[in-house]
Design a protein around this motif. Structure first.
Motif, PDB file in Angstrom:
ATOM      1  N   VAL A 237       3.388   4.200  -1.206  1.00  0.00           N
ATOM      2  CA  VAL A 237       3.430   4.619  -2.718  1.00  0.00           C
ATOM      3  C   VAL A 237       4.777   4.423  -3.220  1.00  0.00           C
ATOM      4  O   VAL A 237       5.781   4.494  -2.525  1.00  0.00           O
ATOM      5  CB  VAL A 237       3.063   6.245  -2.685  1.00  0.00           C
ATOM      6  CG1 VAL A 237       4.234   6.858  -2.098  1.00  0.00           C
ATOM      7  CG2 VAL A 237       3.056   6.642  -4.171  1.00  0.00           C
ATOM      8  N   GLU A 238       4.849   3.938  -4.575  1.00  0.00           N
ATOM      9  CA  GLU A 238       6.043   3.683  -5.181  1.00  0.00           C
ATOM     10  C   GLU A 238       6.354   4.932  -6.275  1.00  0.00           C
ATOM     11  O   GLU A 238       5.246   5.641  -6.447  1.00  0.00           O
ATOM     12  CB  GLU A 238       6.015   2.484  -6.031  1.00  0.00           C
ATOM     13  CG  GLU A 238       5.953   1.221  -4.971  1.00  0.00           C
ATOM     14  CD  GLU A 238       7.114   1.138  -4.102  1.00  0.00           C
ATOM     15  OE1 GLU A 238       8.041   1.514  -4.669  1.00  0.00           O
ATOM     16  OE2 GLU A 238       6.933   0.320  -3.350  1.00  0.00           O
TER      17      GLU A 238
ATOM     18  N   HIS B 100       0.885   6.150   1.854  1.00  0.00           N
ATOM     19  CA  HIS B 100       0.297   5.355   1.118  1.00  0.00           C
ATOM     20  C   HIS B 100      -0.208   5.726  -0.264  1.00  0.00           C
ATOM     21  O   HIS B 100      -0.262   6.744  -0.461  1.00  0.00           O
ATOM     22  CB  HIS B 100      -0.866   4.645   1.888  1.00  0.00           C
ATOM     23  CG  HIS B 100      -0.462   4.027   3.174  1.00  0.00           C
ATOM     24  ND1 HIS B 100       0.011   4.673   4.350  1.00  0.00           N
ATOM     25  CD2 HIS B 100      -0.373   2.342   3.214  1.00  0.00           C
ATOM     26  CE1 HIS B 100       0.241   3.682   5.246  1.00  0.00           C
ATOM     27  NE2 HIS B 100       0.256   2.526   4.653  1.00  0.00           N
ATOM     28  N   LYS B 101      -0.249   4.874  -1.298  1.00  0.00           N
ATOM     29  CA  LYS B 101      -0.673   5.116  -2.486  1.00  0.00           C
ATOM     30  C   LYS B 101      -2.186   5.349  -2.371  1.00  0.00           C
ATOM     31  O   LYS B 101      -3.268   4.791  -1.718  1.00  0.00           O
ATOM     32  CB  LYS B 101      -0.221   3.927  -3.520  1.00  0.00           C
ATOM     33  CG  LYS B 101      -1.112   2.541  -3.204  1.00  0.00           C
ATOM     34  CD  LYS B 101      -0.403   1.526  -4.477  1.00  0.00           C
ATOM     35  CE  LYS B 101      -1.089   0.087  -4.127  1.00  0.00           C
ATOM     36  NZ  LYS B 101      -0.593  -0.752  -5.377  1.00  0.00           N
TER      37      LYS B 101
ATOM     38  N   GLU C  40       3.411   6.376  -8.997  1.00  0.00           N
ATOM     39  CA  GLU C  40       2.104   6.310  -8.244  1.00  0.00           C
ATOM     40  C   GLU C  40       1.660   7.406  -7.686  1.00  0.00           C
ATOM     41  O   GLU C  40       2.395   8.341  -7.334  1.00  0.00           O
ATOM     42  CB  GLU C  40       2.214   5.084  -7.464  1.00  0.00           C
ATOM     43  CG  GLU C  40       2.560   3.708  -8.034  1.00  0.00           C
ATOM     44  CD  GLU C  40       2.434   2.531  -7.084  1.00  0.00           C
ATOM     45  OE1 GLU C  40       2.185   1.339  -7.378  1.00  0.00           O
ATOM     46  OE2 GLU C  40       2.628   2.764  -6.002  1.00  0.00           O
TER      47      GLU C  40
ATOM     48  N   CYS D  76      -5.936   7.514   0.381  1.00  0.00           N
ATOM     49  CA  CYS D  76      -5.684   6.206   0.429  1.00  0.00           C
ATOM     50  C   CYS D  76      -6.949   5.075   0.945  1.00  0.00           C
ATOM     51  O   CYS D  76      -8.129   5.776   1.248  1.00  0.00           O
ATOM     52  CB  CYS D  76      -4.360   5.831   1.201  1.00  0.00           C
ATOM     53  SG  CYS D  76      -4.926   6.122   2.764  1.00  0.00           S
TER      54      CYS D  76
ATOM     55  N   GLU E  29      -2.912  12.775 -10.428  1.00  0.00           N
ATOM     56  CA  GLU E  29      -1.952  13.812  -9.950  1.00  0.00           C
ATOM     57  C   GLU E  29      -2.640  15.238 -10.477  1.00  0.00           C
ATOM     58  O   GLU E  29      -3.241  15.461 -11.335  1.00  0.00           O
ATOM     59  CB  GLU E  29      -0.637  13.540 -10.221  1.00  0.00           C
ATOM     60  CG  GLU E  29       0.069  12.386  -9.552  1.00  0.00           C
ATOM     61  CD  GLU E  29       1.517  12.163  -9.850  1.00  0.00           C
ATOM     62  OE1 GLU E  29       1.952  12.956 -10.932  1.00  0.00           O
ATOM     63  OE2 GLU E  29       2.146  11.450  -9.076  1.00  0.00           O
TER      64      GLU E  29
ATOM     65  N   SER F  82       0.706  -1.289  -0.061  1.00  0.00           N
ATOM     66  CA  SER F  82       0.030   0.007   0.011  1.00  0.00           C
ATOM     67  C   SER F  82       0.819   1.191  -0.031  1.00  0.00           C
ATOM     68  O   SER F  82       0.394   2.353  -0.209  1.00  0.00           O
ATOM     69  CB  SER F  82      -0.985  -0.050   1.168  1.00  0.00           C
ATOM     70  OG  SER F  82      -0.124   0.059   2.440  1.00  0.00           O
TER      71      SER F  82
ATOM     72  N   ALA G 116      -0.056   9.567  -4.771  1.00  0.00           N
ATOM     73  CA  ALA G 116      -0.014   9.423  -3.114  1.00  0.00           C
ATOM     74  C   ALA G 116      -0.990   9.910  -2.527  1.00  0.00           C
ATOM     75  O   ALA G 116      -1.549  10.775  -3.296  1.00  0.00           O
ATOM     76  CB  ALA G 116       1.469  10.114  -2.710  1.00  0.00           C
ATOM     77  N   CYS G 117      -1.370   9.308  -1.625  1.00  0.00           N
ATOM     78  CA  CYS G 117      -2.460   9.904  -0.601  1.00  0.00           C
ATOM     79  C   CYS G 117      -2.234  11.412   0.111  1.00  0.00           C
ATOM     80  O   CYS G 117      -1.095  11.474   0.506  1.00  0.00           O
ATOM     81  CB  CYS G 117      -3.003   8.976   0.602  1.00  0.00           C
ATOM     82  SG  CYS G 117      -3.906   9.425   1.608  1.00  0.00           S
TER      83      CYS G 117
END
Length: 548
Positions: free
Chosen positions: A90-91, A105-106, A94, A119, A142, A88, A96-97
């Motif tokens: 974020v990478e 977290h993503k 991706e 998230c 985004e 969960s 992000a929350c």
């Protein structure tokens, strides 16, 4: 978002003391479960041996043993929870929350009303709170600010087709009031359908070009086979010539050697005979010299008569050794023999050509069984072309005719199609090209470009041609030069639709001109004619469809 089933499972395997998933779970006599360390610590702190849940008292401290089944379930749940937590976060790349602090977290969704990405945990209020349930959620994106109208700070919900831009509802009532505007979803659907259509067209273009690559490779393969066949024939002819030359050369050398040996033997015999005479003459000279110095008169008079007569010798004035070996005559004889060999090879070539003619004649007769009655379609004819009344001849006029320009008519090349098209089977027809210096013949697919470039080496056209001083050739996409022994006066065209073959023949010479093989026909094919323009009357003869 966690499912109700996973939440219920978490409640069943959670210790009520530490409020976390069990670690080394044990079961009390009353049937409740706790972490071993938690229940032991609870009893030590309180001094009472009772259940924290139901308050049952145990007058004797129970012997606690690990509940292995519950432990395995708890351990499995921990592993799943840790994995979900890792996944969960974020990478790079991706979304992000926006609410998370620390390690983010993503995002699971983005809210177009809140202009915030959430998230799984922070999205829960949008599923529970009545007011938030009405918000529009989309896949995480985004820069949500870019979805707001810079002028009115309202959500971009409409699309202006007049200006080709996204607008808000205030814009449709002010600056874009008179423009054609539609909801964003409607334009999205149309654009997506157009993208799918364009993708299909691009894919078809790719397939067409891949197919064309295969056709070109196949043509190169056929050309290579023809070249190998011609090279093999050339090697056969020249090998025979070289063998004959080498044989004649060897024979000539042998004759020269024998001549030289005979001359040498003759010379050696003459030299031996001359040396014998020289020896005899030298002996006589010695005797004469001795006698000429004597003072004995009687001896001189008695001995001189026989010595004064010369010994018998041969007259050598007419005797000679000829150095001329008559090489010129021998060369002429060798070349004459070589010429005879070449003549034999030529005769053999003629026999081969006759056999080829017989084979081609049989092939032509077989194909003439599929002869069709071809007439010209005046509706496709270029405005400079003149057709005969029976639609069997076409030539080029001097002036452009006033004709209705519709989709079927060629407007940029001296072309005309046959009236009837063919989408299956085999068909054959013959065209007289006598007296022409420029012409194109063959077949064309129905969808060939009739309004664009006049380039006759194009997709959808299979032809052979005579191009003035440049000679003969064949082309479908790339031109292939042809070397013909004779100038065709009448050309036969044969098509096998299912086999993907288009073949051309010199009818009078009974010879094969060229074949396109492995073609992929998917639409109607029409006979194609192009008499080209009249070059100062030099190319004024018409193309004439022959009757079979």
């Amino acid at each position: 978002m966690a499912s109700p089933r996973s939440l219920l499972l978490k409640e069943k395997i959670m210790c009520c003391i530490c409020l976390d998933v069990f670690t080394e779970p044990v079961t009390t006599p009353c049937g409740h479960n706790f972490c071993k360390a938690c229940i032991s610590g609870y009893w030590n702190r309180t001094g009472l041996c009772q259940c924290p849940m139901c308050k049952d008292m145990f007058y004797r401290k129970p012997e606690l043993k690990i509940n292995t089944t519950l432990r395995d379930v708890a351990d499995h749940f921990k592993r799943m929870r840790d994995r979900d937590r890792d996944e969960s976060f974020v990478e790079p790349g991706e979304v992000a929350c926006d609410v998370c602090t620390g390690r983010k977290h993503k995002a699971l969704k983005s809210c177009l009303e809140c202009l915030t990405s959430y998230c799984e945990t922070h999205l829960q209020p949008h599923y529970r709170v009545a007011g938030l349930k009405r918000h529009k959620l989309i896949e995480p994106v985004e820069n949500l600010e870019d979805r707001m109208c810079k002028k009115h700070e309202r959500l971009l919900e409409m699309f202006c087709r007049t200006d080709q831009t996204c607008v808000c509802k205030f814009c449709t009532e002010t600056d874009h009031k008179t423009h054609l505007t539609v909801p964003l979803e409607e334009e999205f659907g149309q654009r997506k359908a157009q993208l799918v259509k364009t993708e299909a067209e691009v894919q078809q273009m790719i397939q067409d070009r891949l197919q064309k690559v295969q056709e070109i490779k196949h043509s190169v393969k056929l050309s290579k086979k023809d070249a190998e066949r011609e090279m093999a024939h050339t090697v056969y002819v020249f090998t025979a010539l070289v063998c004959s030359i080498e044989r004649s050369h060897a024979e000539l050398l042998e004759v020269i050697r024998e001549k030289q040996k005979a001359t040498q033997r003759q010379a050696e015999g003459l030299i031996e005979e001359l040396e014998q005479e020289i020896t005899e003459l030298q002996r006589r000279r010695t005797e004469l010299e001795q006698l000429s110095h004597t003072e004995d008169q009687l001896h001189l008079l008695q001995s001189s008569p026989p010595l004064c007569h010369l010994p018998p010798t041969k007259d050598w004035s007419q005797i000679c050794v000829h150095s001329d070996l008559c090489v010129g005559n021998m060369m002429r004889r060798a070349l004459s023999k070589l010429k005879e060999t070449a003549r034999e090879i030529s005769e053999l070539q003629k026999e081969v050509n006759k056999a080829m003619e017989k084979l081609c004649d049989a092939e032509l007769k077989c194909m003439q069984q599929y002869a069709v009655d071809v007439t010209l379609d005046s509706g496709t004819a270029f405005s400079f072309l003149v057709l005969s009344k029976d639609r069997k001849q076409v030539g080029c006029g001097d002036t452009r005719q006033e004709l209705l320009d519709h989709t079927k008519r060629f407007n940029n090349s001296f072309s005309v199609l046959g009236k009837e098209g063919f989408s299956s089977g085999r068909f054959y027809y013959e065209v007289q090209v006598k007296g022409k210096t420029w012409w194109w013949l063959g077949v064309a697919r129905e969808s060939i470009d009739r309004k664009g470039s006049s380039n006759l080496s194009s997709d959808g056209l299979w032809t052979v041609w005579l191009n003035g001083k440049n000679g003969y050739g064949a082309s479908t996409y790339y031109p292939v030069p042809l070397s013909l022994r004779e100038k065709p006066q009448k050309v036969g065209v044969f098509v096998d639709y299912e086999k993907g073959q288009v073949s051309f023949y010199d009818v009078e010479a009974k010879s094969h001109i060229y074949s396109f093989n492995g073609c992929n026909f998917t639409e109607k094919l029409y006979p194609y004619f192009n008499p080209y323009l009249s070059c100062s009357g030099e190319n004024s003869a018409p193309l004439v469809i022959s009757k079979l």
